[in-house]
Structures are given as structure tokens and as C-alpha cells.
Design an enzyme around this catalytic site. Structure first.
Site, PDB file in Angstrom:
ATOM      1  CG  ASP A  36      -0.111  -3.973   2.379  1.00 47.63           C
ATOM      2  OD1 ASP A  36      -0.385  -2.759   2.374  1.00 47.63           O
ATOM      3  OD2 ASP A  36      -0.994  -4.845   2.255  1.00 47.63           O
TER       4      ASP A  36
HETATM    5  C1  BGC Z   1      -3.745  -2.889   1.983  1.00 47.33           C
HETATM    6  C2  BGC Z   1      -3.279  -2.809   0.553  1.00 47.33           C
HETATM    7  C3  BGC Z   1      -3.339  -1.390   0.075  1.00 47.33           C
HETATM    8  C4  BGC Z   1      -2.518  -0.511   1.009  1.00 47.33           C
HETATM    9  C5  BGC Z   1      -2.509   0.946   0.584  1.00 47.33           C
HETATM   10  C6  BGC Z   1      -3.050  -1.872   2.867  1.00 47.33           C
HETATM   11  O1  BGC Z   1      -3.619  -1.821   4.134  1.00 47.33           O
HETATM   12  O2  BGC Z   1      -3.500  -4.187   2.473  1.00 47.33           O
HETATM   13  O3  BGC Z   1      -4.060  -3.650  -0.255  1.00 47.33           O
HETATM   14  O4  BGC Z   1      -2.887  -1.300  -1.251  1.00 47.33           O
HETATM   15  O5  BGC Z   1      -3.072  -0.591   2.296  1.00 47.33           O
HETATM   16  O6  BGC Z   1      -3.723   1.545   0.809  1.00 47.33           O
END
Ligand code: BGC
Length: 764
Positions: free
Chosen positions: A310
Site C-alpha cells: 500500500d
Molecule cells: C489506500 C488503498 C489504495 C491506495 C492507492 C491507499 O492509501 O489504503 O486502499 O488502493 O491508497 O490509492
């Protein structure tokens, strides 16, 4: 597993013909050979580049979204793609784009990747399209997952995701960071609305349907499908305090019982990628956990696809979690734990460190090859080596009428009638209404976060023709019949006196109470109480004595105990999406008979966050005057304008051995005067077990549509897995003894005659 039912919902909008796709010529053997050939030509730097993912802002001329025009920066693009061999780009600027702009962006990126780099490997572009492709201006935006779960209809999860995949592909985007498979066990969590609710089975079933919708039946036929992402592996939704990305303490038994089943179902459904939980479990950040990312995910669960980190989470092992003394140590830890791709997302330090780690002999090149092989295979599977560009033939399909109809149908089936005293609803279309509250004349509280922008609060990006509740109600009743006074904003009183005065002249008040959309860390709250201003507004209106309907537009269940009593009717609308206002009006005025059921337990008190599958010790108010399990509304609750009767709950055997199949049937009759739909829920209770059994567990469900007077018999099959639990040794076990099977108010007894165990390795 089999659930038979004699009618299929949504047949009018089944989109199968649309998904006729070309089958790629190469077999998977050819593809594996091409992967190996390519891998054999790659330098270490090129390999590590494939493991790097940067955000669009890192290759754009400005990082500021709102108000300015987006342009790619060729120099930055070349720096990322040519110098650093970056293999993946994600996300948006701060704003949604028009289709043409997406197509230009993807085309330019792929031009550089395929024409200006030595090996011409296409980029895999990934995005969060979590309730429709909401970063596209004219996309079809659906209700959020919590609302989709409230439909209790897998078709909505599947169809909405087929459409999402199509609209993402029309932009040239082949990878979606969805679905969220986190199980909502803490109502405070700011991503509650992104989940399919509190029950592992419901989440697993809806998640599987979503994955089939996104990926199609065959990922070998990629042109209108995308790779799905099972996220966030695992245990992200249960931070102890409820605050996003803060510590969770999850014993192995609980992890396996509540949090793993949806991921297991996703792997069985062939999900192509996994995103890792940003948080820590039992003091170990998941991005650093070999036990979770390799022993469990790969070795035990057999996941073969790509594991992406993430946001910035590899470096955060150093900067936030402090389990690595340097960034380089963090990279080593994450890669050795099992990460294939790092969402860096702005910098290239991951690349530099990883190259050095291999050169220093701290990570083997074989370990790098494993990840690159998976990434290249994904790119081949998605057809990117054949055509990495947006398919212009898809452009005219975006936002078409039948997609809009699917979004409206999902919202109509989701809305949940929690209370309806004196049968106030449906309202006559002849009444005069006062509409008030922060959800009445605004679009963000109908959509929630991840709508056109990350937090979803910038209304300037919303399509001009999306209707708010006020507009939809006036369109239905006429301008004069609906007066509007704001009353309160999300957190402040505005003009309560004016609202009270206006209430005197109407027949009924509709108060749309709402939570300001917010997600991830911006969505952290201190308690679940509905903001005081909104409580005061509703109380002042209740004092007028006029009938009042509450419409709830919420991220998570906000406590409404103090205003529940004085409200005649209450509708839970979740975040119902771009046709949410129409669906709410349809239910209020009876064009739609509500059939949604809560996919979570609605708490009565902020300090008493209970679950439907609670234990015996929580269920009875006994001595010392403490109040036992006593939610505002139970999981699975939802009223209808008609009545249903359950009869003839039958088991085909009263005793079974572990390998037997248990056939269960129950008849449902519409005993009222209106056509309606009912989510038939089948629960199992293990009466005595070596680990305290929950009072009941959801094991099957299906949605049935019935005309007045009509009956249907629903059949389910249950197997030993459905009667088992995670035992004292953390392995699944079926213990002999008595069970109760329930549907509606009916119960039937079953005796299991012998034990059966099903092995797992220890995790921690
Ligand atoms: C979130 C994810 C997301 C990623 C990309 C993160 O902050 O936890 O769920 O897919 O950002 O936007």
C-alpha cells in the site's frame, strides 16, 4: 456449494452479450515461455524497475490538482520509465479526468514505455475504482460496497464491477485496486462503508462476485476486463481504537475465523493481485511479515499473483513503524517478507536500495526474479504486450443508459427500511413535505469518499446532471409541494427556527442526516455520536408533532438513539451513489418496495459495539443490571411494505456424518398486498463446542422476489465446512453434537455424529 432458486433478479440488465471478447491467441505455456525469454534479457535495474510503482503526480508537471490543468511532464516520465525502468503507475492527480484526457495520458505513458525503453515493456496502470470508475468524469458511479452488501444480491456486486471494468478499460486502465475484503468488525473505522459488512461469509460472497465482475470468467480474454485486487491483506479493518492504520491485536484464531475467509474465497475465484494491510498486527507491520505474506499467503493459501504494497508502506517500516533502522533495511525486510511491487509512490529510493541489496548479496537475484516473473505474467495476461493502449471502440459505451439503470437498481435494492411506525411510509404523492438536513441538497453525502476526488467532497467535479434529494423529490412531487430549509450543516446549526416554522405548514418532515464524507486518516473520528447539531435539529422538528422520516447517509453507523424514538420512519441509505437520490425518493413514495437488510449490527451506544455473531456470555442481561446484546438494529434487519412468512423449514436428514451433504429447504410466501423481495438468510448455531460458539453464523443467503400471495421454496446445501470453526489448536474442526439451523423465525435440529479436522500450519 449450491443455492437453487427459481427466479433470477436483474434479468433485464444482464450484460452478458456485452462481454463477448476476443480470446488471446497464445496459450499459457507460450506465455510462460515469453516471460522467461524476456526475464532472461533483463538487467537487474530493469527487473527492479518492474517492482516499482509511482503515482501519476510523480510524472506530472504540477502536483496540485484542483483548479489547474493536468499535463504530463515528459522529462519526469522519461526519468521514471527510461532511467528507472519503472513498471507501474497509479492513481490520479487531485481530480477526476474526462475520458479523452485519460486516453491521452495512458497513450503517452505507453508510447514512452514501449518505444523509448530498451525492452519496450508496457506499463501496468492501476487505479482505485471502488464503486464505479469514479475518477472518470462521466463514469457510472455505483453505491459503495456497504450498500451493495445491503442488497444481499450477488448480481449487483458482479454487474456493477463488470461495468466498472469496462469503463476503466475504456480509459486504458487494466488494473483496479478493488474489492476491499476487509471485514467490518469495528464500526469506528473510517473505511467501514468500503466493506461488505461485518460477516465473513457475506463479505466473501460479495467479494467473489465483485472479482468475477472485474476479471470476467476468463482472464485470458482481457480486453474488457481488469485485474482485481484483494485488499488489504489482512486484518486492516480491526484497529483496536478504530483509528485507521493504528495497531490491531488479532489472535490467530480470530484472524482465521473472521478475517481470512474472504481472501480465501478471492483466491479460489482467481483474483490476480493482493494489496497489503498498511497497519500492524500484534506489533508486526504486515508489510514486514514473512509469516503473513509468504507462509500464509503463498505457501498455505497458494496465491500465485502479484502482491503490491500500500501507499509508501515499504518506507514506513522505517519512518513510521520503526522496525527497520534505515530505508534500506525497510526495503530488505519488505521484499524478503514477500512484497512484489512497492507503491513508493513519489521516489525511486526503493529502486536504488533494492539494486544495492542484490549487489551486496543481501537479497538473491532469484528472489527478484520471482516477483518480476509474476508482474510480467500479469502484464501478458492482461493483453498489454499485444495492445497497451486504450481501445477506442469502448469509448462510446461509457455511461450508457443500461449502466445507469444498473446503478439505480442497486441503490433501490440497498435502501433499508429500519423503522416504519404507523406505516407512515410509503407517503402519498399528494403530501406537502419539508426537506431538511445536510444530506438534503448536496451530492457528496450521497456518494461518499472515492468520488471524483479521494475524499469526495469537491462538488465541482460532480456531473452537472446528478440529482440531489431535493431535486429528485421536487421532480417527483412538483416544486410547490417540497419546501427546503437547510436546518444544520454536518456539524453546525444553521436555521433551526426557520425549519421549525416551515414544518408547521407541511404534512411530513424528511430529515436527511448525513456524515461528511471522509476516508482513511482524514476520516478518523473520536466517537460514533451523530454530531450534536443534527440531533438538535431533529429534536426541534420532532417537538412540532409532525410525522418525521429520517434518511441516514453515513460512512458508518452513527449513534441516533436519542432521535430514533421520535422518528416515525427511518431509512438507511448508506452511500447510494449517483442515482441515490432517485432511489430514496422511490422508496419514500412507494415506487419501490424496500428490500435492503443491514450488513452490520447498528449500535445503540457508542461504547457498545456488538456483533450479531456474539458469544453466549454477551447475550443475556443477567445479574447486576448490565445490559446485554442490545443493538439499535440487528444485522440482517430490514422492513418491507409487504409481509413475508417462512414455513416448512426442512432438513433432508436429522443426523449427519462429516462428509454428508445436508439439504435444507424453506418456503417463503408473500402474505401482503404488494410485490416485494426478501433476503432469505440461513444461519447455523453450534450449541456446544470446545471454543465458545457464536449465537449464530450466517451460512447461506439468497434474494427472492415474490408477487402478493406467491410462494417459493428455496434450497440450500451445507457441508462440514459450514458447521466447523477454528478450534483450540487454531485449525478448523467439526465437532460432533447438536446444531440448530434457522431461517426467519424457524429452527430445525441437526445432530453431527462424528468429528472431522482440517489442517492448517501455525502462523505466529
Ligand atoms: C489506500 C488503498 C489504495 C491506495 C492507492 C491507499 O492509501 O489504503 O486502499 O488502493 O491508497 O490509492
Amino acid at each position: 456449494m449450491k443455492t437453487r432458486i427459481f427466479s433470477i433478479t436483474l434479468s433485464t440488465i444482464v450484460l452478458t452479450s456485452l462481454w463477448a471478447v476476443e480470446v488471446c491467441a497464445q496459450s499459457s505455456v507460450d506465455r510462460d515461455k515469453r516471460v522467461e525469454r524476456l526475464l532472461g534479457k533483463m538487467t537487474l535495474e530493469e527487473k527492479v524497475g518492474q517492482m516499482t510503482q509511482v503515482t501519476l503526480k510523480a510524472v506530472s508537471s504540477t502536483q496540485e490538482g484542483s483548479g489547474s490543468v493536468h499535463t504530463l511532464d515528459d522529462a519526469k516520465l522519461k526519468h521514471a520509465l527510461v532511467k528507472y525502468h519503472t513498471g507501474s503507475i497509479l492513481n490520479v492527480w487531485d481530480a477526476s479526468f474526462k475520458l479523452e484526457h485519460w486516453q491521452q495520458v495512458i497513450t503517452r505513458i505507453q508510447d514512452i514505455a514501449t518505444q523509448k525503453t530498451r525492452l519496450g515493456i508496457p506499463i501496468i496502470y492501476g487505479i482505485d475504482a471502488v464503486h464505479g470508475h469514479h475518477y472518470l468524469r462521466n463514469a457510472t458511479v455505483f453505491p459503495h460496497n456497504l450498500a451493495i452488501a445491503a442488497t444481499w444480491d450477488r448480481e449487483h456486486a458482479k454487474i456493477s464491477n463488470q461495468i466498472t471494468a469496462f469503463e476503466a478499460r475504456a480509459c486504458g486502465i487494466p488494473w483496479n485496486f478493488s474489492p476491499v475484503l476487509d471485514v467490518a468488525r469495528n464500526s469506528l473505522w473510517s473505511r467501514f462503508f468500503e466493506t461488505f459488512g461485518e460477516d465473513p461469509y457475506l463479505v466473501a460472497e460479495m467479494g467473489r462476485a465483485a472479482i468475477l465482475g472485474l476479471q470476467g470468467q476468463k482472464i485470458d480474454s482481457p480486453s474488457e476486463f481488469v485485474a482485481a485486487t484483494a485488499k488489504h491483506f489482512v486484518g486492516y479493518s480491526a484497529p483496536l481504537t478504530g483509528k485507521d492504520r493504528t495497531p490491531a491485536w488479532i489472535p490467530e484464531r480470530m484472524l482465521r475465523e473472521y478475517f481470512l475467509p474472504p481472501f480465501k474465497a478471492a483466491f479460489d475465484a482467481g483474483v490476480k493481485t493482493v494489496m497489503v494491510n498498511s497497519g500492524e498486527i500484534n506489533g508486526v507491520p504486515v508489510h514486514s511479515s514473512h509469516a503473513l505474506l509468504t507462509d500464509l499467503l503463498r505457501d498455505e493459501l497458494g496465491f500465485k499473483g502479484v502482491v503490491v504494497s500500500d501507499w509508501e508502506d515499504v518506507l514506513k517500516l522505517h519512518s513510521v513503524h520503526q522496525v527497520a533502522a534505515s530505508e534500506k533495511a525497510a526495503v530488505k525486510m519488505a521484499v524478503l517478507a514477500g512484497i512484489d511491487m512497492s507503491m513508493t509512490p513519489y521516489t525511486f529510493s526503493f529502486h536504488d536500495h533494492l539494486v544495492e541489496l542484490v549487489r551486496d548479496g543481501e537479497i538473491s537475484e532469484d528472489r527478484i526474479n520471482e516477483s518480476v516473473r509474476r508482474i510480467l505474467k500479469l502484464k501478458f495476461n492482461l493483453g498489454l504486450f499485444d495492445n497497451p493502449y486504450p481501445d477506442s471502440r469502448l469509448a462510446t459505451g461509457v455511461g450508457q443508459a443500461k449502466y445507469h439503470k444498473a446503478s439505480l437498481a442497486a441503490a433501490q435494492d440497498a435502501i433499508t427500511l429500519l423503522k416504519n411506525d404507523k406505516n407512515l411510509l410509503p407517503l402519498s404523492k399528494q403530501v406537502n413535505v419539508l426537506l431538511t438536513g445536510p444530506g438534503a441538497a448536496s451530492l457528496p453525502p450521497l456518494h461518499g469518499s472515492w468520488s471524483y476526488t479521494w475524499q469526495g467532497t469537491d462538488e465541482s467535479f460532480y456531473p452537472k446532471d446528478t440529482r440531489n434529494v431535493l431535486q429528485a423529490m421536487r421532480a417527483e412531487l412538483g416544486e410547490d409541494r417540497v419546501s427546503y430549509v437547510a436546518g444544520a450543516s454536518y456539524a453546525d446549526l444553521i436555521d433551526v427556527e426557520a425549519a421549525v416554522a416551515a414544518a408547521k405548514n407541511v404534512d411530513v418532515i424528511v430529515a436527511a442526516v448525513a456524515e461528511k464524507p471522509a476516508v482513511e486518516q482524514p476520516g478518523i473520528i473520536e466517537n460514533l455520536d451523530l454530531p450534536e447539531a443534527q440531533v438538535k435539529l431533529v429534536q426541534a422538528l420532532q417537538a412540532t408533532g409532525k410525522p418525521i422520516v429520517l434518511v441516514l447517509l453515513e460512512n458508518r453507523p452513527r449513534i441516533i438513539r436519542e432521535i430514533e424514538k421520535g422518528s416515525w420512519s427511518i431509512l438507511m441509505a448508506y452511500y447510494p451513489g449517483m442515482f441515490g437520490a432517485d432511489a430514496i425518493v422511490d422508496v419514500l413514495f412507494g415506487d419501490v418496495n424496500p428490500s435492503g437488510k443491514l450488513p452490520f449490527t447498528y449500535p445503540r451506544y457508542s461504547g457498545s459495539l456488538e456483533h450479531y455473531d456474539h458469544k453466549g456470555s454477551e447475550k443475556q442481561a443477567s445479574a447486576y443490571a448490565w445490559t446485554a446484546y442490545n443493538p439499535q438494529w440487528a444485522f440482517g434487519h430490514g422492513l418491507s411494505f409487504t409481509t413475508f412468512e417462512y414455513s416448512n423449514l426442512k432438513l433432508d436428514k436429522s443426523e449427519m456424518l462429516p462428509d454428508d451433504t445436508l439439504n435444507v429447504s424453506v418456503t417463503l410466501t408473500n402474505t401482503g398486498k404488494r410485490a416485494g423481495k426478501e433476503a432469505v438468510q440461513l444461519y447455523v448455531s453450534d450449541l456446544f463446542a470446545s471454543v465458545t460458539p457464536p449465537v449464530k453464523k450466517l451460512r447461506r443467503f439468497t434474494k427472492v422476489a415474490l408477487q402478493p400471495g406467491e410462494s417459493k421454496t428455496v434450497e440450500f446445501e451445507l457441508y462440514k465446512e459450514d458447521l466447523s470453526f477454528i478450534g483450540r489448536d487454531n485449525k478448523p474442526v467439526l465437532e460432533p453434537g447438536e446444531f440448530e439451523i434457522r431461517a426467519g423465525q424457524l429452527t430445525a435440529r441437526l445432530v453431527v455424529k462424528a468429528a472431522s479436522s482440517m489442517g492448517f500450519k501455525d502462523l505466529f
